[in-house]
Design an enzyme around this catalytic site. Structure first.
Site, short mmCIF file in Angstrom:
data_model
loop_
_atom_site.label_atom_id
_atom_site.label_comp_id
_atom_site.label_asym_id
_atom_site.label_seq_id
_atom_site.Cartn_x
_atom_site.Cartn_y
_atom_site.Cartn_z
N ASP A 1 -68.59 56.28 49.96
CA ASP A 1 -68.38 56.54 50.69
C ASP A 1 -68.15 58.13 50.58
OD1 ASP A 1 -66.01 56.32 49.28
OD2 ASP A 1 -65.17 55.91 50.78
N HIS B 1 -61.93 67.24 49.24
CA HIS B 1 -61.72 66.77 50.05
C HIS B 1 -61.27 67.83 51.41
CE1 HIS B 1 -60.11 62.68 49.72
NE2 HIS B 1 -60.88 62.65 49.06
N GLU C 1 -64.35 53.78 48.98
CA GLU C 1 -62.69 54.41 48.04
C GLU C 1 -61.74 54.84 48.72
OE1 GLU C 1 -60.45 56.72 45.70
OE2 GLU C 1 -61.76 57.65 46.82
N GLU C 2 -62.04 55.86 49.88
CA GLU C 2 -61.09 56.83 50.82
C GLU C 2 -60.61 55.65 50.99
OE1 GLU C 2 -61.14 59.23 49.96
OE2 GLU C 2 -62.88 60.24 48.60
#
Length: 406
Positions: A74, A376, A140-141
């Protein structure tokens, strides 16, 4: 040599995936792209695992262990600000709003590296003993609000069964580690994450007459400061790292009204179960004690909505794998690293079976660590040349573990 040969393909796959990112649990086109390639290798492929996950099995036809290799798929709701020929201009829907999407944590490289390892291991099928399970994991996020996803759901749906997986290996590209280097750690390498909410209830009054109130704002202020003393005065900091952070405070709407209620939202990060259990006991204790002393009431919701275990590298398996890291990267490029207080849901796999999680370098050598953009962020960047080592590590860890199990 095989990693050198396949490197152009790995870079091509990474560029395509980077240019076409998708949000958590929405990795539909990403999954199709990965699935098509895995099927072209002749692997047994299952799709739709934990919503969009793709799992492929390589069976050598000979007895031996089952080794799992994992990559996450993702992207993040981040607008890319890099001037790259494969820059992302993609958008997606999040909470009803259209948002920019970017692979701002390197999951595009993770998928490309695992695709490369799948190609090499398939070509080396005659030299394998046992099976390899390639796990391409969504979310995963973190899954969107109201949904579940990620490694936890994959485990619940049996991804480590049929065949039963003996060990699992994973790695994460690192924007602040030089290309060509790999970082490892015995035990906890990434923290457990436990979000929490505290609701402080008082009695509303005019701001000019505070004695008529039970003030949830001053109560909350004391709670926030007292929570820090759990780490500074109750956790044995020379052995155990821990973090407690309040990231959100909501209460009141005017300068002259003391409200009825204040809500605090925060996160706990711990690197071993002793510290984690202590935080679970100490936070409600501190909150209740302070609320009682201020004549207020308080409710603690812990964990709030999700919770990740510690990303914990099995000590015996790490000892076994370390010579492989040294042989693959060179002793001078293998770094015994400190833990980080970020979290990874790879930990759900490690909770079930022994696993190893590594950091592989993606920072260009001509960029200082201080100048390398953080994960990020819109400026996040990792160099294509870092992926070759990742392909080699995934391949060699699999081969060496299989050979050691003969």
């Amino acid at each position: 040599m095989m990693a050198d040969k396949i490197e152009p393909d790995v870079i091509k796959w990474r560029h395509h995936l980077h240019q076409n990112p998708e949000l958590s649990n929405r990795e539909f086109e990403t999954a199709k792209y990965v699935e098509k390639y895995l099927r072209s290798l002749g692997l047994e492929v299952t799709t739709g695992v934990a919503t969009t996950g793709v799992v492929a099995i390589l069976d050598s036809g000979k007895p031996g262990p089952t080794v799992a290799l994992r990559a996450d798929m993702d992207g993040l709701p981040v607008p890319e600000q890099n001037d790259l020929p494969f820059k992302s201009t993609a958008t997606g829907m999040l909470d009803g709003n259209e948002v920019p999407v970017m692979h701002a944590c390197g999951h595009d490289t993770h998928m490309a590296m695992l695709m490369g390892a799948a190609k090499i291991l398939t070509d080396m099928k005659s030299e394998l003993n046992g099976k390899v399970k390639f796990i391409f994991q969504p979310a995963e996020e973190g899954a969107p609000a109201g949904e579940k996803g990620g490694a936890e759901v994959m485990v619940q749906e049996g991804v480590l069964k049929n065949p039963d997986v003996d060990v699992i290996f994973g790695l994460h590209i690192s924007a602040n580690t030089d290309v060509g280097k790999v970082r490892y750690k015995h035990g906890g390498i990434m923290a457990a994450v436990d979000p929490f909410k505290i609701i402080v209830k008082g009695k509303q009054a005019h701001g000019a007459y505070p004695w008529k109130s039970v003030d949830p704002i001053t109560t909350s202020a004391q709670i926030i400061m007292a929570l820090q003393t759990i780490v500074s005065r109750e956790i044995k900091v020379i052995d155990d790292a821990a973090v407690v952070t309040i990231g959100s405070i909501h209460g009141g709407n005017r300068s002259n009204i003391i409200p009825n209620e204040v809500t605090l939202v925060g996160t706990i990060r711990t690197l071993n179960e002793v510290a984690r259990e202590h935080m679970y006991e100490a936070i409600p204790r501190k909150v209740k004690g302070i609320a009682d002393s201020m004549r207020a009431e308080a409710e603690v919701i812990l964990p709030l909505d999700y919770s990740y275990p510690i990303t914990f590298n099995d000590h015996a398996l790490m000892d076994q794998v370390l010579p492989t890291l040294i042989r693959t990267a060179g002793k001078e490029n293998v770094i015994d690293s400190k833990a980080v207080t970020g979290a990874e849901d790879f930990s759900f796999f490690q909770k079930e079976i022994p696993g190893i999680y590594l950091w592989v370098g993606g920072k260009p050598l001509n960029v200082s660590e201080e100048d390398s953009p953080a994960h990020h962020t819109p400026e996040f960047f990792v160099d294509d040349s870092g992926m070759k080592l990742g392909v080699k590590l995934l391949t060699n860890m699999t081969l060496d573990y299989m050979n050691s199990s003969k």
